[in-house]
Scaffold this active site. Structure first.
Site, PDB file in Angstrom:
ATOM      1  N   TRP A   1       0.201  -5.823   7.135  1.00  0.00           N
ATOM      2  CA  TRP A   1       0.429  -4.622   7.948  1.00  0.00           C
ATOM      3  C   TRP A   1      -0.812  -4.528   8.818  1.00  0.00           C
ATOM      4  O   TRP A   1      -1.921  -4.325   8.316  1.00  0.00           O
ATOM      5  CB  TRP A   1       0.551  -3.407   7.047  1.00  0.00           C
ATOM      6  CG  TRP A   1       0.982  -2.151   7.747  1.00  0.00           C
ATOM      7  CD1 TRP A   1       2.259  -1.711   7.908  1.00  0.00           C
ATOM      8  CD2 TRP A   1       0.137  -1.167   8.357  1.00  0.00           C
ATOM      9  NE1 TRP A   1       2.257  -0.515   8.593  1.00  0.00           N
ATOM     10  CE2 TRP A   1       0.971  -0.165   8.883  1.00  0.00           C
ATOM     11  CE3 TRP A   1      -1.243  -1.036   8.538  1.00  0.00           C
ATOM     12  CZ2 TRP A   1       0.486   0.955   9.558  1.00  0.00           C
ATOM     13  CZ3 TRP A   1      -1.725   0.071   9.209  1.00  0.00           C
ATOM     14  CH2 TRP A   1      -0.862   1.054   9.701  1.00  0.00           C
TER      15      TRP A   1
ATOM     16  N   ARG B   1       4.755  -3.381   1.543  1.00  0.00           N
ATOM     17  CA  ARG B   1       3.383  -3.057   1.912  1.00  0.00           C
ATOM     18  C   ARG B   1       3.038  -3.479   3.335  1.00  0.00           C
ATOM     19  O   ARG B   1       1.941  -3.223   3.821  1.00  0.00           O
ATOM     20  CB  ARG B   1       2.404  -3.741   0.950  1.00  0.00           C
ATOM     21  CG  ARG B   1       2.666  -3.436  -0.500  1.00  0.00           C
ATOM     22  CD  ARG B   1       1.735  -4.203  -1.387  1.00  0.00           C
ATOM     23  NE  ARG B   1       0.385  -3.700  -1.272  1.00  0.00           N
ATOM     24  CZ  ARG B   1      -0.100  -2.688  -1.960  1.00  0.00           C
ATOM     25  NH1 ARG B   1       0.658  -2.066  -2.839  1.00  0.00           N
ATOM     26  NH2 ARG B   1      -1.333  -2.277  -1.788  1.00  0.00           N
TER      27      ARG B   1
ATOM     28  N   GLU C   1      10.383  17.588   6.751  1.00  0.00           N
ATOM     29  CA  GLU C   1      10.674  16.279   6.159  1.00  0.00           C
ATOM     30  C   GLU C   1      11.801  15.572   6.936  1.00  0.00           C
ATOM     31  O   GLU C   1      11.738  14.370   7.177  1.00  0.00           O
ATOM     32  CB  GLU C   1      11.030  16.449   4.678  1.00  0.00           C
ATOM     33  CG  GLU C   1      11.494  15.199   3.952  1.00  0.00           C
ATOM     34  CD  GLU C   1      10.488  14.044   3.962  1.00  0.00           C
ATOM     35  OE1 GLU C   1       9.359  14.207   4.440  1.00  0.00           O
ATOM     36  OE2 GLU C   1      10.873  12.946   3.525  1.00  0.00           O
TER      37      GLU C   1
END
Ligand code: F6R
Length: 593
Positions: free
Chosen positions: A71, A27, A466
């Site tokens: 973050w 995270r 992608e």
């Protein structure tokens, strides 16, 4: 983004907090910190960088504590901006973003407060210290009332040993109850364990963890009972099984992820809810971000091609501001590995408000997206630790392709051949995996590229988009996934001998056209790397290097062509000295808008 954790028990809290933070590092990993209560004294340890930098705090005393891995949103990654933040008797960790930060900070400055960090989180703890009149829970409630934005907070107060108050508004928060301890975290893996019950907080809910008891409250602080959440996650630390990185390991798991996801949707096929949805849907809108958006791009071709249902694919952060045209027969499919992406959640919410039926394609069945959706279509990719999405993309495609086929059958189309083809995809993925080692050698040609272009048409363009995202996020090389036919309308100006071009070619009927584009970039000096299902194109003079992937049903080809693209990103990241599992500035769960 950001992970929080808390512990109260008989044992020292620090080891539990550090181990939990490591499991939450997906995270964010800009800085980490813990706060412990030693009697009535708050002890804080923080460091810039990854959780491992905090190892020296492992021996710190204290049986109650909170922790954070960051973050950065407000304020650069630094020790000062690391959590926990402290003011007066309070220490606090925060996951989320405070939108009225400017206004609240100005108010606090006017009152004479000074700040030691640039974070929005510090103002929360300052407000708490000011609001506090002896009642911990009331102080938190009064502060929460003043905050706008998304947050999950865990708070210690020096007046209350062996106590943590936590609250959730828009960012995930789970409370765990073990045999003789209590815990909390942003995600279940950080607290999962033998005999541990998990309780997922809903928006507006508070929890008071004290000694070995936990009490839950609604937004008005009325006591509520909460159901325990079932989870089937392994409790042990995920194992690299001999791989150097989780990303590489997770790519090897693609066949299993596809197989399990197909099985899962086969089980859901007869549900009344799904049957009703198949019958009444007239239009589909797919919303998602990043890789999830790209799986939508690939699925659009299948849903329109096989079932003839008009399908739009929208970047979730744009969809929300567009006043989308929706009615009760519009199916909105929100695709999200984590099920916590703030923009995707907001898009799903908006769609519901406009009367759409919302289906969630997510890998996390207890996520906020699941909670908000009318129907869950789970992917079964298993836990994905590498921050960049790999197997979860293939799993999303599996579910979306299966849905396309269900729609087609409902509309009496003959899709028997495609159904068989989809069932064969796990095996096809397995056969495609050896190409990963073949593209390893390509990375040396990308090391110093000025930019990298990925081109293809139709399904191959979806895969190109992608592939480009993977390379950007892991190797930090600029680039673009571009429709092959569109190059000649301006972008060719950017192609020269410093621009490697990856061309994807899996449709025979488009071969000539895509090869025209290949010729155009070759003529401008670009080295062309070809990913194709047809051996006959590999020896053309324009092709510098190539790999062969298995030929499959056209709509499903991105599931295979993405495999060498993921591998290319992985090996290029390694060659450039980057950690592929923890790319800079990306988190696995983007809970800010
Ligand atoms: C790319 C990547 C991100 C995510 C995006 C959406 O490798 O990991 O682009 O795909 O942040 O995340 P989810 O799927 O969790 O909504």
């Amino acid at each position: 983004m950001c992970g929080i954790v808390g512990y109260i028990g008989k044992k020292p809290a620090a080891p539990y907090l550090l181990d939990g933070l490591k499991k939450l590092e997906y995270r964010g990993y800009d800085s980490a910190g813990i706060a412990l209560l030693q009697g009535q004294t708050l002890i804080v340890r923080k460091e810039k960088g990854r959780v491992e930098q905090l190892e020296k705090a492992r021996s710190a005393a204290g049986t109650a504590g909170i922790g954070h891995t960051r973050w950065a949103t407000h304020g650069k990654p630094s020790k000062e901006n690391a959590h926990p933040h402290v003011s007066g008797k309070f220490a606090l960790v925060h996951n989320g973003i405070i939108e009225n930060d400017y206004e609240l900070r100005a108010r606090l400055i006017k009152w004479g407060e000074t700040f030691s960090s640039q974070t929005d989180s510090e103002l929360i703890v300052k407000l708490l210290a000011r609001e506090y009149c002896g009642d911990f829970l009331i102080a938190v409630k009064n502060v929460v009332k003043q905050l706008r934005g998304a947050f999950a907070l865990a708070i210690l107060c020096a007046d209350f040993p062996q106590t943590i108050v936590c609250v959730r508004q828009g960012s995930p928060l789970i409370v765990g109850k073990g045999k003789d301890y209590l815990a909390l975290a942003s995600d279940i893996p950080a607290i999962a364990g033998e005999g541990v019950s998990a309780f997922v907080l809903k928006d507006g809910e508070f929890a008071l963890l004290r000694e070995t008891d936990v009490f839950f409250y609604d937004a008005q602080l009325r006591k509520i009972e909460k159901e325990q959440t079932e989870y089937d996650l392994q409790t042990d630390s995920p194992d690299l099984c001999g791989f150097r990185h989780f990303m590489r390991k997770e790519m090897q798991e693609i066949p299993q992820a596809v197989k399990d996801s197909l099985l899962q949707i086969a089980q859901a096929e007869q549900s009344a809810c799904l049957r009703e949805l198949l019958r009444r849907t007239e239009r589909v809108q797919i919303v998602g971000c990043g890789t999830a958006y790209h799986s939508g791009l690939a699925a659009k071709a299948a849903i329109e091609g096989l079932a003839r249902i008009p399908t739009e694919v929208c970047i979730a952060s744009e969809y929300r501001y567009r006043n989308p045209i929706i009615n009760a027969n519009t199916l909105v499919i929100a695709v999200s590995q984590s099920g916590e992406t703030a923009d995707t959640l907001a898009a799903a919410q908006l769609a519901k408000e406009h009367g759409a039926y919302v289906a969630a394609v997510t890998n996390v069945p207890y996520s906020t997206l699941t909670e908000c959706a009318d129907l869950l279509l789970p992917t079964r990719a298993g836990r994905e630790i590498g921050v960049a999405a790999t197997k979860s993309y293939n799993a999303q495609l599996a579910v979306l392709y299966a849905l396309a086929l269900l729609f087609a059958e409902e509309r009496q189309k003959d899709v028997l051949a495609q159904k068989r083809a989809l069932q064969a995809m796990p095996q096809m993925c397995l056969s495609a995996l050896p190409v990963c080692e073949e593209v390893r050698g390509w990375s040396s040609y990308f090391l110093n590229a000025r930019s990298v272009y990925f081109i293809g048409r139709a399904e191959d363009y979806a895969a190109a988009a992608e592939g480009s995202l993977k390379l950007k996020e892991l190797s930090y090389l600029p680039g673009e996934g571009y429709p092959a036919g569109e190059l000649k309308h301006g972008t060719l100006a950017l192609i020269d001998e410093t621009t490697p071009v990856i061309a994807i070619l899996t449709r025979k009927d488009l071969a000539e056209k895509t090869l025209n584009a290949v010729h155009e970039v070759f003529s401008r000096g670009a080295r062309v790397f070809l990913i194709t299902a047809f051996p006959e194109y590999r020896n053309r003079e324009e092709v510098f290097a190539s790999v062969l992937i298995p030929a499959c049903e056209r709509y499903f080809s991105p599931m295979l062509s993405v495999i060498p693209l993921q591998a290319l990103a992985y090996y290029t990241a390694l060659a450039r000295g980057n950690d592929p599992d923890k790319p800079r500035n990306l988190a696995k769960s983007v809970t800010v808008e």
